[in-house]
Write an enzyme that holds these catalytic residues in place. Structure first.
Site, PDB file in Angstrom:
ATOM      1  N   GLU A  70       3.931   2.067   4.725  1.00  0.00           N
ATOM      2  CA  GLU A  70       2.775   1.438   4.225  1.00  0.00           C
ATOM      3  C   GLU A  70       1.801   2.428   3.635  1.00  0.00           C
ATOM      4  OE1 GLU A  70       1.701  -2.515   6.406  1.00  0.00           O
ATOM      5  OE2 GLU A  70       2.877  -1.601   7.765  1.00  0.00           O
ATOM      6  N   LYS A  92      -5.992  26.116  15.645  1.00  0.00           N
ATOM      7  CA  LYS A  92      -5.948  25.297  14.366  1.00  0.00           C
ATOM      8  C   LYS A  92      -4.694  24.379  14.273  1.00  0.00           C
ATOM      9  CE  LYS A  92      -8.585  28.515  12.031  1.00  0.00           C
ATOM     10  NZ  LYS A  92      -8.697  29.725  11.288  1.00  0.00           N
ATOM     11  N   GLU A 105       0.845  -1.188   0.107  1.00  0.00           N
ATOM     12  CA  GLU A 105       0.110  -0.163   0.094  1.00  0.00           C
ATOM     13  C   GLU A 105       0.917   1.152   0.069  1.00  0.00           C
ATOM     14  OE1 GLU A 105      -3.363  -1.352  -0.946  1.00  0.00           O
ATOM     15  OE2 GLU A 105      -3.352   0.720  -0.315  1.00  0.00           O
TER      16      GLU A 105
HETATM   17  C1  LIG Z   1      -3.796   6.504  19.271  1.00  0.00           C
HETATM   18  C2  LIG Z   1      -3.182   5.294  19.619  1.00  0.00           C
HETATM   19  C3  LIG Z   1      -1.598   5.107  19.267  1.00  0.00           C
HETATM   20  C4  LIG Z   1      -3.465   5.030  21.214  1.00  0.00           C
HETATM   21  O1  LIG Z   1      -2.924   3.632  21.508  1.00  0.00           O
HETATM   22  P1  LIG Z   1      -2.324   3.715  23.015  1.00  0.00           P
HETATM   23  O2  LIG Z   1      -1.320   4.624  23.204  1.00  0.00           O
HETATM   24  O3  LIG Z   1      -2.111   2.167  23.062  1.00  0.00           O
HETATM   25  O4  LIG Z   1      -3.729   3.817  23.749  1.00  0.00           O
HETATM   26  P2  LIG Z   1      -4.761   2.775  24.420  1.00  0.00           P
HETATM   27  O5  LIG Z   1      -5.381   2.249  23.115  1.00  0.00           O
HETATM   28  O6  LIG Z   1      -3.985   1.921  25.478  1.00  0.00           O
HETATM   29  O7  LIG Z   1      -5.497   3.740  25.153  1.00  0.00           O
HETATM   30  C5  LIG Z   1      -5.183   4.552  26.222  1.00  0.00           C
HETATM   31  C6  LIG Z   1      -6.577   5.278  26.975  1.00  0.00           C
HETATM   32  O8  LIG Z   1      -6.840   6.204  26.017  1.00  0.00           O
HETATM   33  C7  LIG Z   1      -8.281   5.735  25.673  1.00  0.00           C
HETATM   34  N1  LIG Z   1      -8.267   6.239  24.160  1.00  0.00           N
HETATM   35  C8  LIG Z   1      -7.777   5.578  23.108  1.00  0.00           C
HETATM   36  N2  LIG Z   1      -8.008   6.251  22.092  1.00  0.00           N
HETATM   37  C9  LIG Z   1      -9.204   7.064  22.367  1.00  0.00           C
HETATM   38  C10 LIG Z   1      -9.959   7.692  21.447  1.00  0.00           C
HETATM   39  N3  LIG Z   1      -9.898   7.736  20.060  1.00  0.00           N
HETATM   40  N4  LIG Z   1     -10.927   8.206  22.317  1.00  0.00           N
HETATM   41  C11 LIG Z   1     -11.233   8.329  23.246  1.00  0.00           C
HETATM   42  N5  LIG Z   1     -10.283   7.709  24.256  1.00  0.00           N
HETATM   43  C12 LIG Z   1      -9.231   6.846  23.702  1.00  0.00           C
HETATM   44  C13 LIG Z   1      -8.277   4.414  25.861  1.00  0.00           C
HETATM   45  O9  LIG Z   1      -9.623   4.085  25.978  1.00  0.00           O
HETATM   46  C14 LIG Z   1      -7.573   4.188  27.139  1.00  0.00           C
HETATM   47  O10 LIG Z   1      -8.244   4.699  28.185  1.00  0.00           O
HETATM   48  P3  LIG Z   1      -8.187   3.940  29.465  1.00  0.00           P
HETATM   49  O11 LIG Z   1      -6.635   4.142  29.957  1.00  0.00           O
HETATM   50  O12 LIG Z   1      -9.011   4.678  30.663  1.00  0.00           O
HETATM   51  O13 LIG Z   1      -8.493   2.768  29.484  1.00  0.00           O
HETATM   52  C15 LIG Z   1      -3.614   3.989  18.902  1.00  0.00           C
HETATM   53  O14 LIG Z   1      -5.093   3.811  19.123  1.00  0.00           O
HETATM   54  C16 LIG Z   1      -3.595   4.113  17.458  1.00  0.00           C
HETATM   55  O15 LIG Z   1      -4.356   4.454  16.577  1.00  0.00           O
HETATM   56  N6  LIG Z   1      -2.419   3.388  16.908  1.00  0.00           N
HETATM   57  C17 LIG Z   1      -2.023   3.343  15.344  1.00  0.00           C
HETATM   58  C18 LIG Z   1      -1.712   1.857  15.011  1.00  0.00           C
HETATM   59  C19 LIG Z   1      -1.392   1.808  13.526  1.00  0.00           C
HETATM   60  O16 LIG Z   1      -2.494   2.259  12.770  1.00  0.00           O
HETATM   61  N7  LIG Z   1      -0.289   1.428  13.327  1.00  0.00           N
HETATM   62  C20 LIG Z   1      -0.100   1.097  11.829  1.00  0.00           C
HETATM   63  C21 LIG Z   1      -0.559  -0.294  11.402  1.00  0.00           C
HETATM   64  S1  LIG Z   1      -0.360  -0.475   9.681  1.00  0.00           S
END
Ligand SMILES: CC(C)(COP(=O)(O)OP(=O)(O)OC[C@H]1O[C@@H](n2cnc3c(N)ncnc32)[C@H](O)[C@@H]1OP(=O)(O)O)[C@@H](O)C(=O)NCCC(=O)NCCS
Length: 337
Positions: free
Chosen positions: A214, A297, A198
């Site tokens: 990717e 912003k 991709e």
């Molecule tokens: C944004 C991101 C990095 C957060 O991941 P993380 O740091 O592991 O965070 P978690 O999922 O453990 O969430 C931590 C907290 O934030 C909250 N949270 C996470 N995303 C949230 C959202 N969009 N809205 C509200 N709360 C959110 C969780 O519910 C959790 O709350 P808690 O502590 O009360 O349980 C992850 O969701 C993400 O999008 N990663 C991208 C991965 C990816 O696409 N990789 C490439 C593959 S090809």
């Protein structure tokens, strides 16, 4: 003596009227040292010149032992006219051969994206059918397809485009490319870069390496070391509509799957999967306790480091928090050899 900015000797494919379709330069040179520049100056005029086998052989003989000498010896033995391009400065592009030289310089990692003057490139790159028999003029394609069929052969047309795929001209060291059609000549792929299916890398854009790509790297965009573009993520380009800020992504960033950015990012930034930040997106800045400090912003955050962007799934608000996690790229994914 005129000092050279760049020099290359190679082969030009032409249509039936003798118009250039593409140029292949096996070993282009930028800012040659004075010894090499003297040899170039003695034999090649400025601009684009046709070179016969005798002149190429004389140049090869004068060169010290090395890769350039070997390549020039081979070129001298070709039964095709050779093209030399010698530029004394990084001026606007004035010919197809100059355009190809600059694209080669980028993909050979001799120049970083946005470091070369590419004004005039579109005007001087012909639109070409890229086929299993090499470049064919679009107007001559129906004849070429028919003639192939009449011989019982099949001419595969991979693309009709101004830019060919990079790997037919150069494969830089230490890279892995899952689908070569996704990397245009003029892309810059640094050592240790993997581009999955991709992933896409335009000309004058690239991953400085090592990177996992990717997602799509638009024209002018650069991605710093150890940053990861998730599946189908997008970096906003400046060629068509909207964005005017040239996007760059610093080191140790993660642009999540299907996410995107229209602002440059510093180091250690993460954008949640599926979230597209554009320059005008209103972003809530949260403090360590998760309290909103102010709304800005996104363009006001351009170039910042240690930012985590999420769309709060409880209230739809786009939030920027301090990014506590540095993204450690999976070593195995990056073991490209
Ligand atoms: C944004 C991101 C990095 C957060 O991941 P993380 O740091 O592991 O965070 P978690 O999922 O453990 O969430 C931590 C907290 O934030 C909250 N949270 C996470 N995303 C949230 C959202 N969009 N809205 C509200 N709360 C959110 C969780 O519910 C959790 O709350 P808690 O502590 O009360 O349980 C992850 O969701 C993400 O999008 N990663 C991208 C991965 C990816 O696409 N990789 C490439 C593959 S090809």
């Amino acid at each position: 003596m005129t000092t050279s900015f760049a020099f290359a000797l190679g082969l030009t494919a032409t249509d039936s009227r003798g118009q250039p379709l593409d140029c292949y330069f096996p070993l282009p040179t930028i800012n040659p040292d004075s010894a090499l520049d003297e040899l170039i100056d003695a034999r090649f005029g400025l601009g684009v010149t046709q070179v016969d086998a005798e002149a190429a052989a004389a140049f090869a003989t004068a060169l010290p032992t090395g890769a350039l000498k070997s390549v020039c010896e081979e070129l001298a033995g070709a039964d095709r006219p050779l093209t030399a391009v010698r530029l004394d400065s990084d001026a606007d592009i004035g010919s197809t051969a100059e355009a190809y030289l600059k694209l080669h310089l980028l993909s050979h990692r001799l120049a970083l994206p946005n470091s070369l003057n590419l004004n005039g490139i579109f005007a001087h790159l012909p639109n070409v059918a890229w086929t299993t028999s090499g470049p064919v003029a679009v107007a001559e394609l129906p004849d070429a397809v028919r003639r192939a069929r009449l011989k019982g052969a099949h001419l595969e047309v991979m693309a009709v485009d101004k830019f060919p795929k990079m790997t037919n001209y150069v494969v830089p060291s230490g890279v892995r490319i899952a689908d070569a059609s996704r990397i245009r000549l003029g892309a810059y792929l640094g050592e240790g870069t993997t581009v999955m299916h991709e992933g896409f890398v335009n000309f004058n854009a690239g991953a400085l390496g090592p990177n996992m790509v990717e997602g799509r790297i638009s024209q002018g965009v650069t991605v710093g070391a150890h940053s990861d573009l998730g599946g189908s993520s997008s970096t906003m380009g400046t060629l068509s509509g909207g964005g005017e800020i040239v996007i760059s992504i610093g080191e140790n960033c993660l642009i999540g799957a299907n996410a995107g950015t229209g602002i440059p990012l510093g180091d250690r930034c993460t954008i949640e999967a599926g979230l597209y930040i554009t320059a005008g997106t209103r972003v809530s800045l949260l403090d360590e306790l998760g309290t909103e400090v102010k709304v800005v912003k996104a363009r006001e955050l351009a170039g910042g480091s240690d930012m985590l962007f999420i769309r709060n799934s409880a209230n739809g608000r786009i939030e920027c928090r301090s990014n506590r996690r540095a993204i450690a790229l999976n070593e195995q994914l990056h073991a490209h050899n």
